[in-house]
Design a protein around this motif. Sequence first.
Motif, short mmCIF file in Angstrom:
data_model
loop_
_atom_site.label_atom_id
_atom_site.label_comp_id
_atom_site.label_asym_id
_atom_site.label_seq_id
_atom_site.Cartn_x
_atom_site.Cartn_y
_atom_site.Cartn_z
N GLY A 222 -17.29 -18.05 25.03
CA GLY A 222 -16.65 -17.57 26.10
C GLY A 222 -15.54 -17.08 26.12
O GLY A 222 -14.81 -17.07 24.79
N ASP A 223 -14.62 -16.61 27.12
CA ASP A 223 -13.52 -16.16 27.08
C ASP A 223 -12.05 -17.10 27.49
O ASP A 223 -11.25 -16.29 27.71
N THR A 224 -12.43 -18.17 27.37
CA THR A 224 -11.18 -19.21 27.51
C THR A 224 -10.13 -18.72 26.33
O THR A 224 -10.70 -18.35 25.36
N ASP A 225 -8.90 -19.12 26.67
CA ASP A 225 -8.06 -18.92 25.58
C ASP A 225 -8.13 -19.90 24.30
O ASP A 225 -8.25 -19.42 23.16
N LEU A 226 -8.57 -20.97 24.60
CA LEU A 226 -9.10 -21.88 23.69
C LEU A 226 -10.28 -21.49 22.65
O LEU A 226 -10.01 -21.44 21.43
N ALA A 227 -11.32 -21.12 23.32
CA ALA A 227 -12.40 -20.40 22.47
C ALA A 227 -12.01 -19.39 21.71
O ALA A 227 -12.53 -19.26 20.73
N GLN A 228 -11.25 -18.44 22.25
CA GLN A 228 -10.85 -17.29 21.49
C GLN A 228 -10.14 -17.52 20.34
O GLN A 228 -10.26 -17.14 19.05
N SER A 229 -9.12 -18.63 20.54
CA SER A 229 -8.51 -18.93 19.38
C SER A 229 -9.17 -19.80 18.26
O SER A 229 -9.08 -19.85 16.84
N LEU A 230 -10.15 -20.61 18.85
CA LEU A 230 -11.10 -21.29 17.78
C LEU A 230 -11.94 -20.36 16.93
O LEU A 230 -12.20 -20.69 15.86
N ARG A 231 -12.52 -19.49 17.63
CA ARG A 231 -13.44 -18.48 16.74
C ARG A 231 -12.44 -17.89 15.76
O ARG A 231 -13.14 -17.31 15.02
N ASP A 232 -11.26 -17.65 15.82
CA ASP A 232 -10.27 -16.98 14.71
C ASP A 232 -10.56 -17.79 13.50
O ASP A 232 -10.04 -17.68 12.45
N GLU A 233 -10.34 -19.15 13.78
CA GLU A 233 -10.27 -20.17 12.71
C GLU A 233 -11.67 -20.98 12.27
O GLU A 233 -11.64 -21.41 10.86
N VAL A 234 -12.77 -20.93 12.83
CA VAL A 234 -13.77 -21.56 12.49
C VAL A 234 -14.98 -20.71 12.98
O VAL A 234 -15.23 -19.96 13.68
N THR A 235 -16.15 -20.91 12.00
CA THR A 235 -17.62 -20.10 12.16
C THR A 235 -18.25 -21.36 12.39
O THR A 235 -18.53 -22.20 11.57
N VAL A 236 -19.04 -21.48 13.45
CA VAL A 236 -19.87 -22.59 13.87
C VAL A 236 -21.27 -21.99 14.16
O VAL A 236 -21.40 -20.86 14.61
N THR A 237 -22.30 -22.74 13.42
CA THR A 237 -23.68 -22.40 13.61
C THR A 237 -24.47 -23.71 14.23
O THR A 237 -24.32 -24.79 13.90
N VAL A 238 -25.21 -23.55 15.12
CA VAL A 238 -26.02 -24.42 15.94
C VAL A 238 -27.47 -23.89 15.85
O VAL A 238 -28.05 -22.95 16.15
N VAL A 239 -28.34 -25.04 15.50
CA VAL A 239 -29.50 -25.17 15.55
C VAL A 239 -29.79 -26.21 16.56
O VAL A 239 -30.03 -27.26 16.50
N PRO A 240 -30.52 -25.45 17.63
CA PRO A 240 -30.54 -26.58 18.99
C PRO A 240 -32.38 -26.72 18.91
O PRO A 240 -33.10 -26.03 18.97
N ARG A 241 -32.54 -27.93 18.88
CA ARG A 241 -34.11 -28.55 18.98
C ARG A 241 -34.87 -28.09 17.67
O ARG A 241 -35.46 -27.34 17.89
#
Length: 470
Positions: A222-241
Amino acid sequence: MTIAENADAGDVVQTLYLSLLGRAADPAARDFLTRFVDLGNPAAVAALGDVFVSSEEFQNSSAAGSSESYVRSVYFNLFDRTPDVGEVELWTGRLDGQGLDRADLPAAVLEAARESDLEAYEAKLFIADYFTDQTERGGYLPDALTRPGLRGNEELYADLNRLDAEYDTLSLEVVGQSLDARPLYAATVGTGEASLLFITQQHGDEPIGTEAAMLFLDFLAGDTDLAQSLRDEVTVTVVPRVNPDGFARWEREVGGERGLVDPRLNNNEVDLNRTYDPAAPFSADVAPESVAVRELLARLDPDFVFDYHGQGNYRDAEGELDTMSVLWPTNTGVDPAIVEASKRAVAAIAASLEGYDYDQLTLYPGADTASIARNGFSLAGTPGVLVEQRFGQEMFELSRGLDVDYSALISALALEGFITMRGLVEAAANGSIETLDPSLAEQIPQRSPSVPYADLYGDDRYGAESLLIA
Ligand SMILES: [Zn+2]
């Protein structure tokens, strides 16, 4: 905790917002009104309730209708459930015939509430406080205070595809399929150098981590400032269920079917969380779900992998339930540097929960078996961390016919899981996951003693006669 006992002034204000307006307090209004709540002066607290009831917002809501619709609204707002016939009769009678003021109904309902309702109320109060705090900080808010129940498989897939359509920042792929040919999705967000993998619900009847993961993806894409800054630093993969077939079996048990394979296992009766020993790999015809996870792990080569599970109820001497237990790899073959890294991640989880009243974090008393994910992943070179959240006993009782709406508790636990996921990404982004003192992880208290479900609510067992005053 009730509005009358053990509540602080902030709780009283939040409870008025929650019970009368059905939403979290505005930050400024909470701070302002809290100064005027004198807990030693019930008349002043009642007067504040009158202010809410006369407000335009209340008067324009459905709660301002008939006494019955008002009672229903207060029950839903406080406990996330509809009142039964007796409860509606009791409270409409007191409102219409015995002079109970509308503003006084929430406190009266809370004073008469059974323990299971107070558990839901405490969960909603936690969620509302989270909303108020995040509103103040411009942080992430879920769509609603609570969402009803648990996502079914089709709903999960629809929600994942909706996120994929809604956010350019999220990409979705199918990384495998279950024995029953259900898709196993992996959602990836971010472009940063640090890389984290989250998997949830290897055991089909442990769904809280999946609910947490859906909040987490919605936040991170999403578009919060925090999320935008985190996306520049980290790549996250999620496998739900990871185990959708097991969850489907749990749903069938809730529907009354018996004699099915244990929902914990895959369709071949394999415990997927005993398939990760690098020296004894399982084949895709036996456990395609964990083969998909293993192949994804090898392809991504992340810095960490986090494995979210569910556990039963454990209660300390003060009567508080453990909400979450965590553990690093304990197999003696794991490289000590990987154990240290996992402990730093556990310390980051503990740090992420500071400032949230709802959680009680303890250490999971896990085995050193090489085939368990946190051990097997770590033996294969990626630091692995186990996260367990309560709700296991409730899942079992629900599968045996218990008719309780746990939406508030599920939503609060999902929020707790989300907070740890967000905290881990923040720790990876700011580098603290590399620098935290690993011994902090060892200072987390041991898990509390087990409490049987039948003893969970004392003599106030669900289905027993309610404690409502007549
Ligand atoms: Zn599990």
